[in-house]
Design a protein around this motif. Structure first.
Motif, PDB file in Angstrom:
ATOM      1  N   THR A  22       0.823  -1.216   0.000  1.00  0.00           N
ATOM      2  CA  THR A  22       0.000   0.000   0.000  1.00  0.00           C
ATOM      3  C   THR A  22       0.854   1.262   0.000  1.00  0.00           C
ATOM      4  O   THR A  22       0.342   2.357  -0.257  1.00  0.00           O
ATOM      5  N   TRP A  23       2.139   1.139   0.311  1.00  0.00           N
ATOM      6  CA  TRP A  23       3.031   2.295   0.260  1.00  0.00           C
ATOM      7  C   TRP A  23       3.509   2.590  -1.156  1.00  0.00           C
ATOM      8  O   TRP A  23       4.072   3.649  -1.404  1.00  0.00           O
ATOM      9  N   LEU A  24       3.325   1.626  -2.055  1.00  0.00           N
ATOM     10  CA  LEU A  24       3.843   1.752  -3.409  1.00  0.00           C
ATOM     11  C   LEU A  24       2.746   2.231  -4.351  1.00  0.00           C
ATOM     12  O   LEU A  24       1.554   2.217  -4.030  1.00  0.00           O
ATOM     13  N   ASP A  25       3.156   2.625  -5.550  1.00  0.00           N
ATOM     14  CA  ASP A  25       2.197   3.170  -6.519  1.00  0.00           C
ATOM     15  C   ASP A  25       1.122   2.157  -6.873  1.00  0.00           C
ATOM     16  O   ASP A  25       1.387   0.951  -6.981  1.00  0.00           O
ATOM     17  N   ASP A  26      -0.071   2.667  -7.125  1.00  0.00           N
ATOM     18  CA  ASP A  26      -1.190   1.788  -7.452  1.00  0.00           C
ATOM     19  C   ASP A  26      -1.024   1.085  -8.794  1.00  0.00           C
ATOM     20  O   ASP A  26      -1.632   0.040  -9.038  1.00  0.00           O
ATOM     21  N   ASN A  27      -0.241   1.655  -9.696  1.00  0.00           N
ATOM     22  CA  ASN A  27      -0.108   1.045 -11.024  1.00  0.00           C
ATOM     23  C   ASN A  27       0.803  -0.177 -11.043  1.00  0.00           C
ATOM     24  O   ASN A  27       1.065  -0.736 -12.120  1.00  0.00           O
ATOM     25  N   LYS A  28       1.273  -0.564  -9.892  1.00  0.00           N
ATOM     26  CA  LYS A  28       2.105  -1.766  -9.715  1.00  0.00           C
ATOM     27  C   LYS A  28       3.480  -1.675 -10.365  1.00  0.00           C
ATOM     28  O   LYS A  28       4.238  -2.639 -10.357  1.00  0.00           O
ATOM     29  N   ALA A  29       3.803  -0.516 -10.920  1.00  0.00           N
ATOM     30  CA  ALA A  29       5.113  -0.392 -11.559  1.00  0.00           C
ATOM     31  C   ALA A  29       6.229  -0.542 -10.520  1.00  0.00           C
ATOM     32  O   ALA A  29       7.227  -1.242 -10.759  1.00  0.00           O
ATOM     33  N   GLU A  30       6.060   0.111  -9.394  1.00  0.00           N
ATOM     34  CA  GLU A  30       7.087   0.015  -8.360  1.00  0.00           C
ATOM     35  C   GLU A  30       7.170  -1.384  -7.789  1.00  0.00           C
ATOM     36  O   GLU A  30       8.259  -1.892  -7.487  1.00  0.00           O
ATOM     37  N   LEU A  61      13.891   2.721  -8.862  1.00  0.00           N
ATOM     38  CA  LEU A  61      12.954   3.639  -8.235  1.00  0.00           C
ATOM     39  C   LEU A  61      13.592   5.005  -7.993  1.00  0.00           C
ATOM     40  O   LEU A  61      12.873   6.002  -7.815  1.00  0.00           O
ATOM     41  N   ARG A  77      13.143   8.320  -3.995  1.00  0.00           N
ATOM     42  CA  ARG A  77      11.986   7.479  -3.658  1.00  0.00           C
ATOM     43  C   ARG A  77      12.390   6.393  -2.658  1.00  0.00           C
ATOM     44  O   ARG A  77      11.679   6.135  -1.674  1.00  0.00           O
TER      45      ARG A  77
END
Length: 627
Positions: A498-506, A518, A522
């Motif tokens: 949940t700390w990472l981007d919603d687009n799952k790229a990270e 990253l 970041r």
């Protein structure tokens, strides 16, 4: 003119004070018994002996150089009996504390060779003592030297009976412990004789000089008395090691030295030590010794840092912490061995769970009473660590051990850390459980040593809770430091998704070993979020350390201080290093200044290094324990 009291004020008391100060963080009941018992024996035997030789004018003192004469001997001489004893024993403790005495218990000698090693020196000591007794004729040149020999040789014979083989195995540290105090005291004696503080009679000595103003008999006196004191220190260490290793055994050998687990008086402890003192190495069951050696090899090979750091704890705590570490490391290796199929590793972990359930259900404290046949498929070093771990059953709670195994399962199944709740739960499994177990080991191993160990259940529960919080502090710092390393070597993300981007790229970057993509800013932001969470818990968690036995507090504070230094280093770093850690020299200095309570001298904790060659990483459980 140099008075006898000035000799103490200028030469002996400052050195004794320094030695006691250096030993203070390691001072425990074992050291206390050494000091009390050996000082008592030395004083009670030296008083009549010294009065006897002064009466026969073997040595004399300047009447103006002493404060008070009691009997035939000055007050300062009585002080010297205690000062010399404390000085030599304290020095020997510092020299010999870095290796576990238990490692020197196992004998590889045949019964005949062991008997020769034990009894031939005893015969020699007694022969010399008897000859010296008859040679100690007053007003003859051999009187003083002969009195020294008949005084010490019977004691040496007794000490050799109880610890001769052990002393031979520790000959290097024994030699250093004897020679350094002897040389120093000979120098002090030389200064005092030159200043006229006391004088050695020429009528009762050989008149041979080791050095100017240093008669042969004086050098022999300091050498022989220090041999006695160091041998006695070894004998007590050996007896304590036997008691601690075999305290709950049920074999024929260990039944001979069984003693109560309840609070013991000083004389009750001395009785137990006497029983252990009389046992030869050949009478001891070698299986626990072999298993302990195997567990210590796991510790030494798996973590040089932990192996070194453990040396600041009392002997009993250090040994039990090593057993606990070996169990954690051996079981972690079962879950993490990539050369073994996942299904087989799961079966092995199930065997471990079965072992833990069986162990705590049948409440056995002796490895010899357990049926090991269901677990023979496990590696040999793992079984050795299990057999040693049995002795901690009465110390630990089964829930904490099962919780640790849950952490292994989490990693083995590669379960993601979905949110902050998962982060806390995973960290509880792999770190809080270890913190709880370590705390219980420290409290139990030193239960006779300080009043802090006697506490009600509520206080104990509160202390364990603080230890569990400290586990979270260390684990959060560990994860913050290793974001890139975990990605590259494990393809794992221990950050809450949940700390990472919603687009799952990270998420994809981290899980495919490309966390470095990253960007430093970041990565640093994510790491500092974890460090802040650790800082929020730290102040409360630190309060629990004060409830631990005093002699264990320094070591725990040192370990925690090193991790806090890592957090400070991350905060001060420009960008995000591949794997932040405090330099070795700085880590050692932080440990030293924390153990001795000189935090204000701490160097800046901003040193960050990036290793050119990194050791292979394993799961976060292993990392937490090793680092």
């Amino acid at each position: 003119m140099l008075t006898y009291m000035e000799v103490h004020l200028y030469y002996t008391l400052p050195v004794l004070g320094l030695l006691l100060l250096l030993q203070r963080p390691f001072y425990s009941a074992q050291e206390r018994i050494k000091f009390l018992f050996l000082s008592g024996v030395a004083f009670s035997t030296a008083v009549p002996w010294d009065n006897y030789i002064v009466y026969h004018r073997s040595w004399s003192y300047c009447p103006k150089c002493v404060t008070l004469v009691i009997g035939y001997v000055p007050l300062e001489e009585y002080m010297f009996f205690l000062i010399m004893t404390l000085m030599t024993v304290a020095f020997a403790n510092l020299v010999m504390r870095w290796r576990l005495p238990t490692f020197y218990l196992k004998s590889n000698l045949s019964s005949f060779n062991a008997a020769c090693l034990r009894y031939i020196p005893i015969l020699a000591f007694l022969t010399v003592g008897v000859k010296a007794w008859f040679a100690a004729i007053p007003d003859t040149p051999l009187f003083y030297g002969a009195c020294i020999l008949w005084y010490v040789c019977p004691v040496l014979a007794l000490l050799w009976f109880g610890a001769g083989e052990y002393i031979c195995r520790r000959w290097k540290s024994v030699s250093v412990s004897i020679l350094i105090p002897t040389l120093y005291l000979c120098w002090v004696d030389k200064v005092a004789i030159h200043a006229g503080t006391w004088h050695i009679s020429e009528r009762t000595s050989t008149r041979k000089m080791i050095a100017p103003n240093l008669p042969l008999e004086e050098a022999m006196f300091f050498l022989m008395i220090n041999i006695v004191l160091v041998f006695a220190t070894c004998a007590i260490d050996r007896a304590f090691a036997i008691l601690h290793l075999y305290r709950r055994g049920s074999s024929a050998q260990t039944q001979k030295i069984h003693y109560s687990q309840c609070q013991q008086s000083f004389w009750g402890t001395m009785l137990d030590l006497t029983k252990a003192f009389c046992l030869s190495h050949q009478q001891l069951d070698h299986q626990p010794l072999d298993d302990l050696k195997t567990t210590w090899n796991i510790l030494e090979e798996g973590s040089a840092s932990f192996y070194t750091a453990s040396s600041v704890f009392p002997v009993n705590s250090r040994q039990d912490l090593g057993v606990l570490y070996a169990f954690c490391r051996a079981t972690d290796d079962l879950a993490d061995n990539e050369s073994v199929p996942v299904n087989q590793r799961k079966r092995q972990l199930k065997l471990v769970r079965n072992f833990i359930v069986d162990l705590f259900t049948q409440k056995s404290d002796s490895a010899s009473s357990i049926d090991w046949s269901p677990y023979l498929d496990l590696p040999a070093d793992c079984l050795a660590s299990f057999r040693s771990f049995v002795r901690l059953r009465h110390v630990l709670q089964v829930d904490a051990v099962i919780e640790l195994l849950d952490g292994y399962t989490w990693d083995l199944e590669r379960r993601p850390v979905l949110n902050e709740s998962d982060l806390k739960r995973y960290s509880e499994c792999v770190a809080s459980s270890v913190g709880e177990m370590c705390t219980r080991v420290l409290m139990h191993s030193n239960r006779h040593q300080t009043s802090n160990t006697t506490m009600d259940k509520a206080t104990l529960a509160w202390t364990v809770d603080r230890a569990r919080e400290m586990g979270l502090v260390l684990q959060y710092t560990n994860i913050a430091r290793d974001i890139v390393t975990d990605s590259q070597q494990l393809h794992r993300c221990y950050l809450p998704l949940t700390w990472l981007d919603d687009n799952k790229a990270e998420i994809d970057l981290i899980k495919t070993g490309r966390a470095r993509h990253l960007g430093d800013e970041r990565l640093r932001a994510l790491a500092l979020r974890l460090v802040q969470a650790a800082d929020d818990l730290n102040s409360r968690a630190q309060r629990g350390i004060s409830k631990l036995p005093f002699e264990c507090q320094g070591g725990v504070r040192a370990a925690c201080a090193v991790y806090r230094a890592i957090g400070r280093a991350l905060k001060k770093a420009d960008g995000y290093p591949m794997r932040a850690h405090v330099k070795g020299w700085e880590r050692a200095w932080i440990a030293v200044q924390t153990v001795y309570g000189i935090d204000f001298l701490a160097p800046s904790s901003s040193s960050i290094t990036t290793p050119l060659i990194q050791k292979p990483r394993r799961t976060k459980v292993c990392s937490f324990l090793v680092e």
